[in-house]
Design a protein around this motif. Sequence first.
Motif, short mmCIF file in Angstrom:
data_model
loop_
_atom_site.label_atom_id
_atom_site.label_comp_id
_atom_site.label_asym_id
_atom_site.label_seq_id
_atom_site.Cartn_x
_atom_site.Cartn_y
_atom_site.Cartn_z
N ALA A 138 0.83 -1.21 0.00
CA ALA A 138 0.00 0.00 0.00
C ALA A 138 0.86 1.25 0.00
O ALA A 138 0.57 2.23 -0.68
N SER A 139 1.96 1.22 0.75
CA SER A 139 2.88 2.37 0.80
C SER A 139 3.43 2.70 -0.58
O SER A 139 3.43 3.85 -1.01
N ARG A 140 3.90 1.64 -1.26
CA ARG A 140 4.50 1.86 -2.59
C ARG A 140 3.47 2.45 -3.54
O ARG A 140 3.74 3.40 -4.27
N LEU A 141 2.26 1.88 -3.51
CA LEU A 141 1.21 2.37 -4.40
C LEU A 141 0.87 3.84 -4.11
O LEU A 141 0.81 4.68 -5.01
N LEU A 142 0.65 4.13 -2.82
CA LEU A 142 0.26 5.50 -2.45
C LEU A 142 1.35 6.50 -2.81
O LEU A 142 1.07 7.60 -3.26
N GLU A 143 2.58 6.08 -2.60
CA GLU A 143 3.69 6.98 -2.89
C GLU A 143 3.69 7.36 -4.36
O GLU A 143 3.88 8.52 -4.72
N ARG A 144 3.41 6.34 -5.20
CA ARG A 144 3.38 6.59 -6.63
C ARG A 144 2.16 7.46 -6.99
O ARG A 144 2.25 8.42 -7.74
N LEU A 145 1.01 7.14 -6.39
CA LEU A 145 -0.23 7.83 -6.75
C LEU A 145 -0.25 9.27 -6.25
O LEU A 145 -0.80 10.16 -6.91
N ALA A 153 -6.12 -2.62 -6.84
CA ALA A 153 -4.91 -3.43 -6.76
C ALA A 153 -5.04 -4.54 -5.71
O ALA A 153 -4.09 -5.26 -5.43
N GLY A 154 -6.21 -4.63 -5.08
CA GLY A 154 -6.44 -5.72 -4.13
C GLY A 154 -6.03 -5.39 -2.70
O GLY A 154 -5.97 -6.28 -1.85
N VAL A 155 -5.74 -4.13 -2.43
CA VAL A 155 -5.43 -3.73 -1.05
C VAL A 155 -6.75 -3.49 -0.33
O VAL A 155 -7.58 -2.72 -0.81
N LEU A 200 -7.70 6.04 -3.54
CA LEU A 200 -8.48 5.00 -2.88
C LEU A 200 -8.97 3.97 -3.92
O LEU A 200 -8.88 2.76 -3.71
N ARG A 201 -9.47 4.46 -5.07
CA ARG A 201 -9.93 3.54 -6.13
C ARG A 201 -8.81 2.61 -6.56
O ARG A 201 -9.00 1.41 -6.71
#
Length: 345
Positions: free
Chosen positions: A255-262, A303-305, A297-298
């Motif tokens: 989740a961290s990696r995704l959020l950081e990118r987003l 991504a299944g989080v 959030l979407r």
Amino acid sequence: MPAPSPGSAPPPPLAISTSGLVKSFGGTRAVDGVDLAVPAGTVYGVLGPNGAGKTTAVKILATLLRPDAGQARVFGHDVLREPDAVRSRVSLTGQYASVDEDLTGTENLVLLGRLLGHTRRAARARSERLLDAFGLTEAANRQVKKFSGGMRRRIDIAASILNTPDLLFLDEPTTGLDPRSRNQVWEIVRAVVAQGTTVLLTTQYLDEADQLAHRIAVIDHGRVIAEGTPGELKSSIGAGSVHVRLRDAAQRGEASRLLERLLGSPVRPAADPAGLSARVSGDGTARGAAEQAARALRELTAAGVRVDDFALGQPSLDEVFLALTDRTASDGPGRATDSTREPTS
Ligand SMILES: Nc1ncnc2c1ncn2[C@@H]1O[C@H](COP(=O)(O)OP(=O)(O)O)[C@@H](O)[C@H]1O
Ligand SMILES: [Mg+2]
């Protein structure tokens, strides 16, 4: 004082102005080139962690310490050339209480009132009024050494405003106090300012500066790293921040990696092992931030989080402080190299 020319607002008179103020202790530059401009009649917050140089700066302004370099004026009076003029207009409390532990609340205030040149009767009357205003009437006849921490802080402030000073230094007046006592001190600060006194308040607490100060200088390693109104400081780091709680703490890394990118900003783990937070800049508006957060959030969900809780809030001053200190840490220039918090070995 000359009347202001029509149409042009006079510049606000400054209670404090400093430029390039420096004070070293051995190899430690406790104050490392500080410029301040404190408008009269306001609460000015000096916010910084332990060891940032707050007390050293206050002591210079109160004429208790000589600066090594730079200039400091209090109501236009130079602290080195006109220390008596400065002293006649300021009062100091906090880490150097002048009250006597063995005397009672009343005895302390009456004694100080007498030292300030009041008649015994006037000193008694003033003492009674202050004890009442500070909720200390019941403690009036108790020795100060038997006071609670909150009572002690209040009598310190009471002692420092026996004569209404033009400028009151409050050096960490609420450090270590319980929330109720903090609130009482805050009320006193508001009351003091309402009477026209300028307050220079140092604090380690961001919410305190947020609550009380009209303007804030954030200091770290003896330098001002940001200055502005609480609102300006908050908006300087983005429009808001998201706080996320995951169903499964094991997904926090992903989740961290995704959020950081987003979001394009660093993600901070919360104390809760399933919690995360990150700043949202969007386009700088609340609406832009909300849209960016909704997109994030979407995508997390896609991504299944699994997300249990997702909230968008205004950045706290805590986040502002972390953001500012991160920036100085990574940018290099502007940061004191002889850091007092790094090991010297
Ligand atoms: N009298 C002193 N002698 C040596 N070092 C000092 C002295 N006073 C302060 N310092 C150092 O200067 C730095 C700033 O201290 P201080 O002004 O007390 O910070 P703050 O009030 O923000 O906690 C710290 O590193 C502290 O250890
Ligand atoms: Mg201090």
